[in-house]
Design an enzyme around this catalytic site. Structure first.
Site, PDB file in Angstrom:
ATOM      1  N   ASP A  24      52.881  36.502 -46.801  1.00  0.00           N
ATOM      2  CA  ASP A  24      51.692  37.148 -47.393  1.00  0.00           C
ATOM      3  C   ASP A  24      50.980  38.123 -46.471  1.00  0.00           C
ATOM      4  O   ASP A  24      49.792  38.391 -46.657  1.00  0.00           O
ATOM      5  CB  ASP A  24      50.673  36.074 -47.821  1.00  0.00           C
ATOM      6  CG  ASP A  24      50.701  35.852 -49.316  1.00  0.00           C
ATOM      7  OD1 ASP A  24      51.648  36.330 -49.959  1.00  0.00           O
ATOM      8  OD2 ASP A  24      49.763  35.215 -49.825  1.00  0.00           O
ATOM      9  N   LYS A  27      54.608  42.311 -46.059  1.00  0.00           N
ATOM     10  CA  LYS A  27      55.984  42.794 -45.839  1.00  0.00           C
ATOM     11  C   LYS A  27      56.485  43.624 -47.016  1.00  0.00           C
ATOM     12  O   LYS A  27      57.147  44.642 -46.826  1.00  0.00           O
ATOM     13  CB  LYS A  27      56.969  41.608 -45.648  1.00  0.00           C
ATOM     14  CG  LYS A  27      56.751  40.795 -44.398  1.00  0.00           C
ATOM     15  CD  LYS A  27      57.839  39.746 -44.217  1.00  0.00           C
ATOM     16  CE  LYS A  27      57.911  38.732 -45.351  1.00  0.00           C
ATOM     17  NZ  LYS A  27      56.719  37.887 -45.469  1.00  0.00           N
ATOM     18  N   LYS A  50      66.681  41.803 -50.561  1.00  0.00           N
ATOM     19  CA  LYS A  50      65.911  40.589 -50.244  1.00  0.00           C
ATOM     20  C   LYS A  50      66.925  39.453 -50.150  1.00  0.00           C
ATOM     21  O   LYS A  50      67.462  39.009 -51.177  1.00  0.00           O
ATOM     22  CB  LYS A  50      64.898  40.327 -51.373  1.00  0.00           C
ATOM     23  CG  LYS A  50      64.060  39.084 -51.184  1.00  0.00           C
ATOM     24  CD  LYS A  50      62.844  39.341 -50.321  1.00  0.00           C
ATOM     25  CE  LYS A  50      62.044  38.054 -50.098  1.00  0.00           C
ATOM     26  NZ  LYS A  50      60.864  38.232 -49.264  1.00  0.00           N
ATOM     27  N   ASP A  66      58.698  44.587 -57.038  1.00  0.00           N
ATOM     28  CA  ASP A  66      57.401  45.136 -56.606  1.00  0.00           C
ATOM     29  C   ASP A  66      57.606  46.437 -55.838  1.00  0.00           C
ATOM     30  O   ASP A  66      56.848  47.393 -56.002  1.00  0.00           O
ATOM     31  CB  ASP A  66      56.651  44.117 -55.735  1.00  0.00           C
ATOM     32  CG  ASP A  66      56.178  42.912 -56.536  1.00  0.00           C
ATOM     33  OD1 ASP A  66      56.147  43.001 -57.779  1.00  0.00           O
ATOM     34  OD2 ASP A  66      55.853  41.873 -55.914  1.00  0.00           O
ATOM     35  N   GLU A 129      64.107  42.818 -46.548  1.00  0.00           N
ATOM     36  CA  GLU A 129      62.845  42.079 -46.395  1.00  0.00           C
ATOM     37  C   GLU A 129      63.119  40.593 -46.224  1.00  0.00           C
ATOM     38  O   GLU A 129      63.663  39.933 -47.119  1.00  0.00           O
ATOM     39  CB  GLU A 129      61.913  42.287 -47.603  1.00  0.00           C
ATOM     40  CG  GLU A 129      60.586  41.566 -47.372  1.00  0.00           C
ATOM     41  CD  GLU A 129      59.644  41.528 -48.553  1.00  0.00           C
ATOM     42  OE1 GLU A 129      59.775  42.358 -49.474  1.00  0.00           O
ATOM     43  OE2 GLU A 129      58.761  40.634 -48.542  1.00  0.00           O
ATOM     44  N   SER A 131      62.166  36.449 -45.434  1.00  0.00           N
ATOM     45  CA  SER A 131      61.291  35.462 -46.082  1.00  0.00           C
ATOM     46  C   SER A 131      60.336  34.929 -45.020  1.00  0.00           C
ATOM     47  O   SER A 131      60.783  34.504 -43.948  1.00  0.00           O
ATOM     48  CB  SER A 131      62.116  34.287 -46.607  1.00  0.00           C
ATOM     49  OG  SER A 131      62.995  34.710 -47.617  1.00  0.00           O
ATOM     50  N   PRO A 231      46.576  50.591 -46.109  1.00  0.00           N
ATOM     51  CA  PRO A 231      45.240  50.284 -46.631  1.00  0.00           C
ATOM     52  C   PRO A 231      45.296  49.215 -47.714  1.00  0.00           C
ATOM     53  O   PRO A 231      46.182  49.249 -48.579  1.00  0.00           O
ATOM     54  CB  PRO A 231      44.752  51.610 -47.218  1.00  0.00           C
ATOM     55  CG  PRO A 231      45.636  52.663 -46.651  1.00  0.00           C
ATOM     56  CD  PRO A 231      46.946  52.000 -46.324  1.00  0.00           C
TER      57      PRO A 231
END
Ligand SMILES: Nc1ncnc2c1ncn2[C@@H]1O[C@H](COP(=O)(O)OP(=O)(O)O)[C@@H](O)[C@H]1O
Ligand SMILES: [Mg+2]
Length: 240
Positions: A24, A27, A50, A66, A129, A131, A231
Site C-alpha cells: 500500500d 507501487k 504482476k 489499475d 510489480e 507483492s 502526488p
C-alpha cells in the site's frame, strides 16, 4: 494528468522491477507513472507483469488493470500496453499463505523469469510489480523479488533494475534504508527510489524525509537517485 516520473525516462529500458517498503505504499501508482514516463520518452511496447496478484477473485480488477486504467486516463493508446499476471490468489495475504488457502501451488521463480523473458522479446520495457515489500516470499521456496530480479538478470541480455517505492510519512527513513540494505546485500541493481502519496500540502516532516531520501548513497558512494514523488490523487479524475 502530469507525469511525475518523467526524469526517470532514461532508466526505463529492459526490465524494471518495482518493489516497496511495504504494501500500500504506491507501487501500482509508481508502476503506472514509470510506464507513462517510458511512453512519453518514446517506448511504444510496454508490458506490466504482476507475478503474484493476491486479494482478488477471478473477475476482480487487479493491479495491472489499475495500471491500464491510469495509462488510459493519461491518454496512452491501449495497444501500447500489455498486461499479464503470473497467478491470482483470493486471500489478501502474502503468497505462501494465500496459496495454501486456495490450495494451489505457487509458480516458481523460473516460471516468472520465463514469462518476463518472453514479454521482453516483443516489448521495449517490462515493468514487474512485486507483492508487498522486498523480502516477501513469492514462491514457497524462500525466494523474494530481489532473487527474481537477479534471476532475470542472469537470463536476459538486457538491463534489469529495481525501483523502491516508499511512503513520505514518519518511519519511512528506517523502512527505506532497511529495504535498500536488503537489495544491495543481494547484489541487486537499484535504479532509484520513488515516494508515493505525496501530500498536496507537505509538512516539514515530509520535506525533510524527501530531502534525506534524495541524498542516500550506496556503500560504494554512488547516489541512489530519488526518481520523483507521486502526488496523492495523481491519476484520479480530479487530480493532476
Ligand atoms: N499517488 C497516489 N494518489 C492517490 N492515491 C494513492 C497514491 N499512491 C497511493 N495511493 C493510495 O494508496 C493505495 C495503495 O497504492 P498502491 O499503488 O495500490 O500501493 P501498492 O501497489 O504498493 O500496494 C491506493 O489504493 C490509493 O488509495
Ligand atoms: Mg499494487
Amino acid at each position: 494528468m502530469g507525469n511525475p516520473l518523467s526524469d526517470a525516462a532514461e532508466l526505463l529500458n529492459g526490465v524494471v522491477v518495482v518493489t516497496g517498503t511495504d504494501t500500500d505504499v504506491g507501487k501500482t501508482y509508481a508502476t503506472a507513472a514509470l510506464a507513462l514516463a517510458g511512453y512519453s520518452s518514446g517506448r511504444r511496447r510496454i508490458a506490466v507483469y504482476k507475478p503474484v496478484q493476491t486479494g482478488v477473485l477471478s473477475g476482480d480488477s487487479g493491479d495491472t488493470d489499475d495500471v491500464a486504467r491510469l495509462l488510459s486516463e493519461a491518454g496512452v493508446p491501449r495497444e501500447v500496453l500489455t498486461t499479464a499476471e503470473g497467478q491470482r490468489l483470493s486471500a489478501p495475504m502474502a503468497p505462501p499463505p494465500a496459496a495454501a488457502i486456495d490450495q494451489v501451488p505457487l509458480l516458481s521463480l523460473d516460471d516468472h523469469a520465463e514469462r518476463i523473458a518472453a514479454l521482453l522479446r516483443d516489448h521495449d520495457l517490462v515493468l514487474v510489480e512485486g507483492s508487498g515489500g522486498v523480502l516477501v516470499e513469492l514462491d514457497g521456496q524462500a525466494h523474494n523479488i530481489a532473487d527474481l530480479s537477479n534471476l532475470i538478470g542472469r537470463n536476459v541480455d538486457r538491463n534489469v533494475g529495481v525501483v523502491l517505492v516508499g511512503r513520505p510519512d514518519l518511519g519511512t527513513l528506517n523502512h527505506t534504508l532497511l529495504s535498500l540494505d536488503a537489495l544491495y546485500r543481494r547484489g541487486v541493481r537499484v535504479l532509484g527510489t520513488v515516494l508515493g502519496s505525496w501530500p498536496s500540502k507537505p509538512q516539514a516532516l515530509h520535506e525533510t524525509n524527501r530531502d534525506y531520501i534524495r541524498n542516500i548513497h550506496a556503500e560504494d558512494g554512488t547516489s541512489v537517485p530519488l526518481l520523483g514523488t507521486i502526488p496523492l490523487g495523481w491519476g484520479s479524475a480530479a487530480g493532476d
